[in-house]
Design an enzyme around this catalytic site. Structure first.
Site, short mmCIF file in Angstrom:
data_model
loop_
_atom_site.label_atom_id
_atom_site.label_comp_id
_atom_site.label_asym_id
_atom_site.label_seq_id
_atom_site.Cartn_x
_atom_site.Cartn_y
_atom_site.Cartn_z
N GLU A 282 48.90 56.87 -15.94
CA GLU A 282 48.04 56.44 -14.84
C GLU A 282 48.12 54.93 -14.65
O GLU A 282 47.11 54.23 -14.76
CB GLU A 282 46.58 56.81 -15.16
N CYS A 355 28.91 30.33 -1.20
CA CYS A 355 27.84 29.53 -1.80
C CYS A 355 27.46 30.06 -3.18
O CYS A 355 26.39 30.65 -3.36
CB CYS A 355 26.65 29.51 -0.86
N TYR A 383 43.61 44.79 -7.88
CA TYR A 383 42.20 44.41 -8.11
C TYR A 383 41.84 43.14 -7.35
O TYR A 383 41.11 42.28 -7.85
CB TYR A 383 41.93 44.27 -9.61
C1 LIG Z 1 41.62 51.72 -13.97
C2 LIG Z 1 42.19 52.92 -14.61
C3 LIG Z 1 43.57 53.04 -14.78
C4 LIG Z 1 44.55 51.97 -14.38
O1 LIG Z 1 44.44 50.83 -15.16
P1 LIG Z 1 45.49 49.64 -14.97
O2 LIG Z 1 45.08 48.63 -15.98
O3 LIG Z 1 45.33 49.13 -13.58
O4 LIG Z 1 46.84 50.19 -15.21
C5 LIG Z 1 44.05 54.22 -15.33
N1 LIG Z 1 43.21 55.20 -15.73
C6 LIG Z 1 41.87 55.10 -15.61
C7 LIG Z 1 41.02 56.21 -16.04
C8 LIG Z 1 41.32 53.96 -15.05
O5 LIG Z 1 40.00 53.85 -14.93
#
Ligand SMILES: *Cc1c(COP(=O)(O)O)cnc(C)c1O
Length: 427
Positions: A282, A355, A383
């Protein structure tokens, strides 16, 4: 200095910063500032870096879209066979709008609502990454009400330290994420008894901006220990999802190459007899972070006794990471000065118009700048826009995607009308 973040896709040619073949100055003139510029070749290279480690393996890439959820970015990954890791019903709606396949979606997050569960079940997502025992019970009841069976992976908290910023570390005992490692076996056994739950896999995600290999190897070992224990109880684990979290270069970090890291992880999995299992990953930041930069104009220079300020038209509402995590982004001029920086050049805090004293983008930066110059904030593909807000009633920036010498507007600049549209005045 080490490589510019985003090199070679962001590079200087004749003193002018380009994204692929397009000068950023021309983009800023055409589309205004602040402006997010993404490189398609950089997205492709980031994906290819993962795929390089997957030859002969069974791995599905699920892009963690909270890093950057622009529809064109989603479509790019969907067209290349990726699935998605989502954390809300809204993100599922985006996947569908981008032409993505719900059957390739995994749904993470500690606070899924019943409505989000229903939506995801009706769309037929691949898997719910369940983060607590209470969530498991609710999901079982929601699925039963619909006459469906919910495909489930349990997110386990492996209790390894990813050695990153506390706010982006998620795999330690005291984080809110996942099911504690020593409870996980019991929860799997209970899940196996629930009529509207089908166990599909196991997952973990230990944090973000991880720049060393060791936490990944430790987490994989902890996960495989559990797979062995769960399968010894007669419960089959279909897939092993190792989450995301791989770091990128913001300054001089040298995170492992995705392909090389995965070769090591597979070597470990092979040694334990799991190398031919179905794996999921992921990744978010590492697919998009270095593929973006934000172009901003210098509004004012404000010399001070101790501090010099460079006030730009991008702010914490556009680039929230410095304010949120004290994160570092490399900042450099779009047009290089002809003379080298003199040794006594002032150091600037690069700040936005919002501000708040927390509204800074960079501190103590050696810059040769004048009012009206353009600066680029690098590593802004992840992000940044996805976390942008309208604080101070600031319309969100436009986004463009560069491909070779062509450029597509993938999000128009917000208007003040957009900002007021949802509000009504009490009579
Ligand atoms: C945010 C997230 C990711 C991705 O994280 P990165 O640091 O952007 O690779 C993968 N899995 C879960 C469950 C997340 O919350």
């Amino acid at each position: 200095m080490t490589n510019l973040p985003g090199a070679p896709f962001f590079h200087y040619h004749a003193g002018e910063l380009h994204a692929e073949d397009v000068p950023l100055r021309a983009l800023a003139e055409a589309h205004g500032t602040p402006l997010f510029v993404y490189s398609q070749a950089a997205l492709q290279a980031a994906l290819d870096a993962y795929l390089a480690g997957f030859a002969g393996r069974n791995v599905a890439v699920h892009y963690a879209m909270k890093a950057n959820s622009n529809l064109s970015i989603l479509r790019f990954f969907a067209e290349r066979g990726c699935g998605f890791d989502i954390v809300s019903g809204g993100e599922l709606a985006r996947v569908l709008a981008a032409g993505g396949d719900a059957a390739k979606v995994v749904f993470s997050g500690v606070g899924k609502t019943r409505a989000e569960m229903r939506f995801a079940l009706e769309q037929g997502i691949a898997c719910f990454n369940v983060e607590s025992e209470a969530e498991l019970e609710v999901l079982n009841s929601v699925a039963a009400e619909l006459g469906l069976v919910a495909p489930v992976s349990l997110r386990v908290n492996p209790d390894v330290d990813p050695q990153t910023h506390p706010y982006i570390s998620t795999g330690l005992k005291n984080n809110k994420f996942g099911i504690a490692h020593d409870r996980a076996l019991g929860v799997f056994k209970h899940a196996a008894t629930l009529p509207a739950i089908a166990i599909k896999g196991i997952d973990c995600h230990i944090g973000s901006q991880i720049t060393t290999e060791a936490p990944y190897l430790d987490a994989l070992d902890r996960l495989l220990d559990l797979v062995e224990a769960v399968e010894a109880e007669g419960i089959a684990i279909g897939h092993i999802d190792c989450g995301g979290g791989l770091g990128i270069q913001y300054r001089d970090e040298q995170p492992p190459q995705a392909g090389a890291l995965w070769q090591k992880l597979f070597a470990r999995a092979d040694a334990r007899g799991f190398g031919q299992r179905q794996f999921l990953i992921e990744p978010g930041r590492s697919l998009v972070g270095n593929a973006g930069a934000c172009v901003t104009e210098v509004l004012y220079l404000k010399p001070g006794e101790d501090k010099h300020f460079c006030i730009v038209d991008a702010a914490m509402n556009d680039l929230p990471r410095p304010a949120m995590y004290e994160a570092y982004h490399t900042i450099a001029p779009v047009c290089k000065a002809s003379a080298p920086l003199p040794p006594d050049a002032p150091l600037y805090d690069v700040v936005g118009p919002v501000c708040e004293s927390g509204d800074w983008l960079g501190r103590d930066r050696a810059l040769q700048v004048a009012q009206g110059d353009l600066l680029a904030v690098f590593s802004a593909g992840a992000y940044s826009m996805s976390m942008a807000s309208n604080y101070n009633t600031r319309p969100r920036a436009a986004e463009v995607l560069v491909h070779g010498s062509t450029c597509h507007i993938i999000r128009r600049r917000e208007t003040l009308e957009d900002l007021l549209a949802a509000e009504t005045m009490k009579a």
